[in-house]
Design an enzyme around this catalytic site. Structure first.
Site, PDB file in Angstrom:
ATOM      1  N   SER A 141       2.515   1.442  13.926  1.00  0.00           N
ATOM      2  CA  SER A 141       3.385   0.480  13.248  1.00  0.00           C
ATOM      3  C   SER A 141       4.104  -0.372  14.295  1.00  0.00           C
ATOM      4  O   SER A 141       3.448  -1.020  15.106  1.00  0.00           O
ATOM      5  CB  SER A 141       4.368   1.211  12.327  1.00  0.00           C
ATOM      6  OG  SER A 141       5.041   0.299  11.492  1.00  0.00           O
ATOM      7  N   GLU A 245      -3.939  -3.394  10.823  1.00  0.00           N
ATOM      8  CA  GLU A 245      -3.455  -2.816   9.566  1.00  0.00           C
ATOM      9  C   GLU A 245      -2.095  -3.414   9.290  1.00  0.00           C
ATOM     10  O   GLU A 245      -1.491  -4.033  10.160  1.00  0.00           O
ATOM     11  CB  GLU A 245      -3.362  -1.285   9.667  1.00  0.00           C
ATOM     12  CG  GLU A 245      -2.426  -0.764  10.753  1.00  0.00           C
ATOM     13  CD  GLU A 245      -0.954  -0.734  10.372  1.00  0.00           C
ATOM     14  OE1 GLU A 245      -0.629  -0.586   9.169  1.00  0.00           O
ATOM     15  OE2 GLU A 245      -0.104  -0.870  11.278  1.00  0.00           O
ATOM     16  N   HIS A 315      -0.557   2.722   7.320  1.00  0.00           N
ATOM     17  CA  HIS A 315       0.561   3.476   6.756  1.00  0.00           C
ATOM     18  C   HIS A 315       0.066   4.349   5.603  1.00  0.00           C
ATOM     19  O   HIS A 315       0.378   4.120   4.434  1.00  0.00           O
ATOM     20  CB  HIS A 315       1.655   2.513   6.292  1.00  0.00           C
ATOM     21  CG  HIS A 315       2.332   1.789   7.414  1.00  0.00           C
ATOM     22  ND1 HIS A 315       1.696   0.834   8.182  1.00  0.00           N
ATOM     23  CD2 HIS A 315       3.591   1.883   7.919  1.00  0.00           C
ATOM     24  CE1 HIS A 315       2.538   0.370   9.090  1.00  0.00           C
ATOM     25  NE2 HIS A 315       3.696   0.989   8.950  1.00  0.00           N
TER      26      HIS A 315
END
Length: 345
Positions: A141, A245, A315
């Site tokens: 992330s 992502e 995630h």
């Protein structure tokens, strides 16, 4: 995760802070640097280079998870600090990262969480110290900022995968052991369970364009990656396989970020493309909207390179641990990619 606040804060930092120690000629001659291997019984350092952790039990969970994996644990001096939404000031968070790399007792680093703010510490990182003490660094992330910066400045292979407070289910634990303890040249393929249906619907991949290709795998969170564009901390994607992502982004924002990767020349350089999961990235209201599928088709199909979507990256509870900067072989028809060379020294 408030990634938009991260972009604003990073933009301000880029204007007000000079980039330190960047040598464009050196970056063109970047060589892959392998981290030292780790084993059970080693000490791992837990740091928080991004957002603060509000629930104190999260620190306990992370420490216990590392202990269950067989490690001794050392907590960052400033791990539980708070400065606004961040886990301490920029100097405090950078100090924990630099200290862990300089500490001979610590054999690997794991980030407790993402959120936002990691990019603020990039000019404060001691890249020479990291290069002299190559160790595995794990996170995802917002930690994409660290993975990209460390690779671009040192060539060190880092690892895009579970944060300390993430899900340590059996899939993730087994993969961690394969990558770090068994040092297996892993083939990453989506786990699928048929269930009570005629067809398998979970964890399906979509091949945008078939083919097999080899290259260094680079990427991470799309929001964080695109925000690094134009800085010395943005990797050179020449002949690489790009993986991305994201979470909680309207498709028009995904389109904007993919446009950035096109305009900055990244898409023209890559040899392969893997799109993971985009959790909660559904069209909102308003006068029409693209879907994420349409956006990927628009930017990726004209490249005529092997590409697929739906990989277990992002995630999600079960996710791949990707050695960022490692050489891999990708099969877009099968929806797999495999590590080709040892990623530890």
């Amino acid at each position: 995760m408030n990634k938009r606040n991260f972009i604003k804060s990073f933009g301000l930092l880029a204007v007000t802070t000079p980039f330190l120690g960047f040598d464009s000629k050196q970056s063109m001659e970047l060589r892959t640097l392998l981290p030292k291997s780790i084993q059970k019984g080693d000490t791992v350092g837990i740091i928080s280079p991004s957002a603060a952790t509000a629930d104190r039990m999260e620190f306990t969970y992370a420490k216990e998870a590392m202990g269950a994996l067989g490690f001794k644990v050392k907590l960052g001096e400033n791990l539980q600090n708070r400065f606004g939404h961040l886990a301490g000031t920029d100097e405090e968070r950078a100090k924990d990262l630099n200290s862990m790399f300089a500490d001979d007792e610590v054999k690997a680093l794991i980030c407790i969480r993402g959120g936002s703010g990691a990019a603020r510490i990039l000019p404060l990182i001691d890249y020479k110290k990291i290069k002299a003490n190559p160790k595995p660094l794990l996170g995802y992330s917002d930690i994409t900022a660290l993975l990209c910066a460390i690779y671009s400045q040192t060539g060190l292979i880092t690892f895009h995968g579970q944060n300390g407070t993430g899900s340590w289910n059996s899939f993730n634990v087994k993969q961690f052991e394969k990558v770090f303890f068994e040092k297996e040249l892993v083939t990453f393929q989506n786990e699928q369970t048929k269930g009570d249906d005629l067809v398998i619907k979970g964890n399906r991949i979509q091949t945008l364009r078939g083919g097999i290709v080899e290259g260094k795998i680079l990427g991470g969170n799309l929001t964080v990656l695109s925000a690094l564009s134009g800085t010395p901390y943005y990797p050179d994607f020449k002949d690489s396989i790009l993986f991305i992502e994201d979470i909680g982004e309207d498709p028009y924002r995904i389109d904007r970020m993919m446009s950035t990767l096109q305009l900055n020349g990244t898409l023209a350089k890559i040899k392969g493309f893997i799109f993971g999961q985009c959790s909660g990235c559904t069209p909102g209201g308003g006068y029409g909207a693209f879907t994420v599928d349409q956006i990927m088709d628009h930017y990726i199909l004209p490249l005529k390179i092997p590409a697929y979507t739906g990989a277990m990256i992002g995630h999600i509870p079960k996710q791949f641990i990707i050695p960022v900067g490692a050489k891999v072989k990708m099969d877009a028809d099968a929806g797999t990619f495999s590590i080709l060379e040892q990623v530890f020294s």
